[in-house]
Design a protein around this motif. Structure first.
Motif, PDB file in Angstrom:
ATOM      1  N   ILE A  80     -20.508  13.405 -17.391  1.00 24.63           N
ATOM      2  CA  ILE A  80     -20.505  13.092 -15.955  1.00 24.63           C
ATOM      3  C   ILE A  80     -21.912  13.291 -15.396  1.00 24.63           C
ATOM      4  N   GLY A  81     -22.494  12.186 -14.926  1.00 22.95           N
ATOM      5  CA  GLY A  81     -23.874  12.222 -14.421  1.00 22.95           C
ATOM      6  C   GLY A  81     -24.794  11.614 -15.471  1.00 22.95           C
ATOM      7  N   THR A  82     -25.488  10.543 -15.081  1.00 22.97           N
ATOM      8  CA  THR A  82     -26.371   9.875 -16.056  1.00 22.97           C
ATOM      9  C   THR A  82     -27.832  10.033 -15.646  1.00 22.97           C
ATOM     10  N   GLY A  83     -28.211  11.260 -15.317  1.00 21.29           N
ATOM     11  CA  GLY A  83     -29.611  11.559 -15.014  1.00 21.29           C
ATOM     12  C   GLY A  83     -30.354  11.894 -16.307  1.00 21.29           C
ATOM     13  N   TYR A  84     -31.452  12.627 -16.161  1.00 23.84           N
ATOM     14  CA  TYR A  84     -32.289  12.957 -17.316  1.00 23.84           C
ATOM     15  C   TYR A  84     -31.483  13.694 -18.382  1.00 23.84           C
ATOM     16  N   VAL A  85     -30.584  14.587 -17.947  1.00 21.12           N
ATOM     17  CA  VAL A  85     -29.818  15.369 -18.918  1.00 21.12           C
ATOM     18  C   VAL A  85     -28.594  14.604 -19.417  1.00 21.12           C
ATOM     19  N   GLY A  86     -27.799  14.077 -18.487  1.00 21.71           N
ATOM     20  CA  GLY A  86     -26.548  13.430 -18.884  1.00 21.71           C
ATOM     21  C   GLY A  86     -26.777  12.222 -19.773  1.00 21.71           C
ATOM     22  N   VAL A 106     -24.351  16.898 -13.653  1.00 18.75           N
ATOM     23  CA  VAL A 106     -24.826  16.426 -12.343  1.00 18.75           C
ATOM     24  C   VAL A 106     -25.913  17.371 -11.827  1.00 18.75           C
ATOM     25  N   GLY A 107     -26.596  16.948 -10.785  1.00 19.74           N
ATOM     26  CA  GLY A 107     -27.728  17.730 -10.282  1.00 19.74           C
ATOM     27  C   GLY A 107     -27.294  19.004  -9.561  1.00 19.74           C
ATOM     28  N   THR A 108     -28.192  19.998  -9.571  1.00 15.68           N
ATOM     29  CA  THR A 108     -27.984  21.237  -8.808  1.00 15.68           C
ATOM     30  C   THR A 108     -29.282  21.531  -8.039  1.00 15.68           C
ATOM     31  N   GLU A 120     -22.648  21.551  -4.527  1.00 16.47           N
ATOM     32  CA  GLU A 120     -21.637  20.609  -4.008  1.00 16.47           C
ATOM     33  C   GLU A 120     -21.250  19.551  -5.036  1.00 16.47           C
ATOM     34  N   PHE A 121     -22.227  19.118  -5.874  1.00 15.16           N
ATOM     35  CA  PHE A 121     -21.895  18.065  -6.855  1.00 15.16           C
ATOM     36  C   PHE A 121     -21.020  18.632  -7.980  1.00 15.16           C
ATOM     37  N   ILE A 122     -21.323  19.879  -8.356  1.00 18.87           N
ATOM     38  CA  ILE A 122     -20.514  20.539  -9.388  1.00 18.87           C
ATOM     39  C   ILE A 122     -19.081  20.708  -8.882  1.00 18.87           C
ATOM     40  N   ALA A 144     -17.511  19.036  -6.556  1.00 16.82           N
ATOM     41  CA  ALA A 144     -16.813  17.744  -6.420  1.00 16.82           C
ATOM     42  C   ALA A 144     -16.322  17.273  -7.791  1.00 16.82           C
ATOM     43  N   VAL A 145     -17.173  17.410  -8.809  1.00 20.24           N
ATOM     44  CA  VAL A 145     -16.783  16.948 -10.149  1.00 20.24           C
ATOM     45  C   VAL A 145     -15.642  17.804 -10.700  1.00 20.24           C
ATOM     46  N   ALA A 146     -15.734  19.127 -10.515  1.00 21.61           N
ATOM     47  CA  ALA A 146     -14.679  20.014 -11.034  1.00 21.61           C
ATOM     48  C   ALA A 146     -13.336  19.662 -10.392  1.00 21.61           C
ATOM     49  N   SER A 147     -13.337  19.476  -9.077  1.00 22.86           N
ATOM     50  CA  SER A 147     -12.077  19.142  -8.399  1.00 22.86           C
ATOM     51  C   SER A 147     -11.539  17.808  -8.903  1.00 22.86           C
ATOM     52  N   GLU A 148     -12.443  16.870  -9.084  1.00 18.69           N
ATOM     53  CA  GLU A 148     -12.019  15.545  -9.541  1.00 18.69           C
ATOM     54  C   GLU A 148     -11.451  15.616 -10.966  1.00 18.69           C
ATOM     55  N   ILE A 149     -12.080  16.453 -11.807  1.00 21.75           N
ATOM     56  CA  ILE A 149     -11.552  16.625 -13.172  1.00 21.75           C
ATOM     57  C   ILE A 149     -10.128  17.174 -13.076  1.00 21.75           C
ATOM     58  N   THR A 172     -20.164  22.883 -18.895  1.00 26.17           N
ATOM     59  CA  THR A 172     -21.177  22.755 -17.841  1.00 26.17           C
ATOM     60  C   THR A 172     -22.561  22.796 -18.478  1.00 26.17           C
ATOM     61  N   LYS A 173     -23.253  21.674 -18.388  1.00 19.72           N
ATOM     62  CA  LYS A 173     -24.615  21.577 -18.915  1.00 19.72           C
ATOM     63  C   LYS A 173     -25.630  21.727 -17.793  1.00 19.72           C
ATOM     64  N   SER A 174     -25.206  21.402 -16.563  1.00 21.00           N
ATOM     65  CA  SER A 174     -26.101  21.580 -15.418  1.00 21.00           C
ATOM     66  C   SER A 174     -26.499  23.051 -15.345  1.00 21.00           C
ATOM     67  N   VAL A 226     -41.200  12.535 -10.476  1.00 23.09           N
ATOM     68  CA  VAL A 226     -42.275  13.054  -9.615  1.00 23.09           C
ATOM     69  C   VAL A 226     -41.778  14.236  -8.771  1.00 23.09           C
ATOM     70  N   ARG A 227     -40.596  14.753  -9.117  1.00 23.80           N
ATOM     71  CA  ARG A 227     -40.069  15.873  -8.335  1.00 23.80           C
ATOM     72  C   ARG A 227     -41.026  17.068  -8.453  1.00 23.80           C
ATOM     73  N   GLU A 228     -41.424  17.618  -7.322  1.00 23.27           N
ATOM     74  CA  GLU A 228     -42.325  18.790  -7.271  1.00 23.27           C
ATOM     75  C   GLU A 228     -43.626  18.564  -8.045  1.00 23.27           C
TER      76      GLU A 228
END
Ligand SMILES: NC(=O)C1=CN([C@@H]2O[C@H](COP(=O)(O)OP(=O)(O)OC[C@H]3O[C@@H](n4cnc5c(N)ncnc54)[C@H](O)[C@@H]3O)[C@@H](O)[C@H]2O)C=CC1
Ligand SMILES: O=C(O)[C@H]1O[C@H](OP(=O)(O)OP(=O)(O)OC[C@H]2O[C@@H](n3ccc(=O)[nH]c3=O)[C@H](O)[C@@H]2O)[C@H](O)[C@@H](O)[C@@H]1O
Length: 443
Positions: A6-12, A84-86, A97-99, A101-106, A118-120, A324-326
């Protein structure tokens, strides 16, 4: 194994692709339909060396799919990985909040036993909440594990396929067995532990690496004053196996989506429990100040920067990424603009992202299409990200094309003996100045 990420960012995305590469059946989920459409079309939304090729190979082999259909992806999987992001809240704490939302949805779609991973990066105690958030929605059986991620952007595929260790934090031996099996092809170096210790390992690791960087940056600042060379110092220190040579590269400070966020979060975690993490607060403070070292050198050499043409090579927080974050480049460029400098900038990969995120309305920056356009007529050139194209640049050509002759190397990439063969006035971080001098009485 059947895995939903869940989440297709740099980690997912990297995890999903690499688990598919190991032969698993992976389905990657994101709530952003444009991202999923792009992935289905065989394009990665992020720049990460080697990722796109691996993604296409595994998609073609039928082991890797992408969807916005959360419920179906969860239902067909044995393992669900949350990536997902934290991001930071204004007070430095991690935003969960993203964690949540995903947990409730699961919980709302669970259809039988699954291992929820949880990898985040999440504060200690979050996975207990994840259990509660899922439990509130379902009576189905499940276990939760914390398996923090240690990949670096720019080498994410290599790091994922060759990890130094895997940390599995869970109170369930059933879940641990599943996760041992999943990671077996990657390494024998598995740390099985309780959930809270696993959560803490992640923050402690990032905080320690950030500490190493701030430490060597302070040593570099002292080296400048005593005319020692920080590279020699780091080499001499690093050969001591108790110290180790990695993360002792002095420069303009760390950036990125994790060290700044995770150091702040750990300070906050400690503070919430009335513990004042003094060391880490100093690490953060030193890092903030270190970005100013480029400006200090510009002031010492050029004086007032009003109307001066300053060239910038590199905008990403490190080479090999479009993230480019930070990025230290943001603070440096903002301060140069505030002081009235005229800027010419170039980054081979991160330029569009940087412009869009930080300076979409700014008209006074000249966004160059070529690294040499930056150099032409500049009073000073500042290297902020050590992309290969800059590292390999011909120093004679820099000297010839610049209007001035000041080269500020924020990443210590050029050899002092090479620079000394040119007419460049060269200032790096914690190494001797070539063809110039710094006034150490200035603050
Ligand atoms: N970027 C890095 O190098 C590393 C990041 N981490 C940690 O991993 C986590 C993820 O980081 P990144 O991949 O950088 O984040 P990111 O911001 O690049 O990606 C997060 C993705 O999750 C998606 N998402 C959010 N809510 C969702 C939902 N309800 N359903 C489906 N998708 C949803 C977003 O649309 C986004 O695509 C963070 O906790 C970070 O601290 C850990 C190690 C390395
Ligand atoms: O939690 C995370 O997200 C990740 O954070 C970092 O990875 P990353 O931020 O991608 O990149 P690094 O290579 O660690 O570099 C971070 C920053 O430190 C700077 N750095 C790094 C090393 C060094 O010696 N000196 C130095 O200034 C880099 O220029 C960069 O700005 C960690 O290295 C990963 O293990 C971790 O998984």
């Amino acid at each position: 194994m059947k895995i939903a990420v869940i989440g297709t960012g740099y980690v997912g995305l990297v995890s999903g692709v690499c688990f598919a590469e190991l032969g698993n059946e992976v389905i990657c989920v994101d709530k952003l339909s444009e991202k999923i459409a792009m992935l289905i079309a065989g394009k990665t939304p992020i720049y990460e060396p080697g990722l796109q090729e691996l993604m296409i190979r595994n998609s073609n082999a039928g082991r890797l799919r992408f969807t916005t259909d959360f419920a179906s992806a969860i239902r067909e999987s044995e393992i669900v990985i949350i990536a997902v992001g934290t991001p930071s809240l204004p007070n430095g704490e991690a935003n969960l909040e993203f964690i949540q939302a995903v947990a409730s949805e699961i919980g709302s779609v669970l259809n039988g036993y699954k291992v929820i991973v949880t990898k985040s990066t999440v504060p200690v105690g979050t996975n207990d909440q994840v259990v509660n958030w899922i439990r509130e929605q379902t009576a189905q059986p499940f276990d939760v594990a914390s398996v923090p991620e240690f990949l670096r952007e720019g080498t994410a595929v290599r790091d994922t396929l060759n990890p130094d260790r895997i940390v599995i934090g869970t109170s369930s031996q059933r879940a641990a067995n599943v996760l041992y099996e999943l990671h077996r092809p990657l390494t024998d170096q598995v740390v099985q532990t309780d959930i809270r210790s696993a959560e803490m390992i992640k923050y402690a690791s990032n905080a320690f690496l950030a500490t190493k960087i701030s430490f060597i940056n302070e040593i570099a600042n002292i080296c400048e004053k005593v005319e020692a060379n920080v590279e020699e110092v780091a080499r001499g220190m690093g050969l001591d196996s108790r110290i180790g040579s990695s993360f002792l590269r002095a420069g303009i400070g760390y950036g990125g989506s994790c060290f700044p966020k995770d150091t702040q979060a750990l300070i906050q975690i400690a503070g919430n429990l009335s513990y004042d993490f003094k060391l880490l607060k100093s690490v953060v403070e030193v890092n903030k100040l270190q970005r100013g070292s480029v400006l200090d050198k510009l002031h010492e050499t050029l004086g007032n920067l009003q109307g001066r043409i300053i060239g910038i090579w590199g905008l990403a927080f490190k080479p090999g990424t479009d993230d480019v974050r930070e990025a230290p480049a943001f603070d440096i460029i903002q301060r140069l603009l505030d002081e009235g400098a005229e800027l010419k900038v170039y980054d081979p990969i991160a330029q569009d992202n940087f412009r869009q995120v930080y300076f979409s309305d700014e008209t006074s920056i000249n966004w160059c299409n070529d690294m040499w356009d930056v150099v032409d007529n500049s009073d000073a050139l500042c290297l902020l990200t050590e992309w290969d194209c800059f590292v390999k640049a011909d120093l004679e050509e820099i000297d010839l094309r610049m209007h001035g002759s000041i080269l500020i190397d924020g990443r210590n990439v050029y050899r002092l003996e090479d620079v000394s063969k040119t007419g460049l006035h060269y200032y790096s971080v914690g190494r001797p100045v070539i063809n110039g001098q710094l006034d150490h009485t200035l603050a």
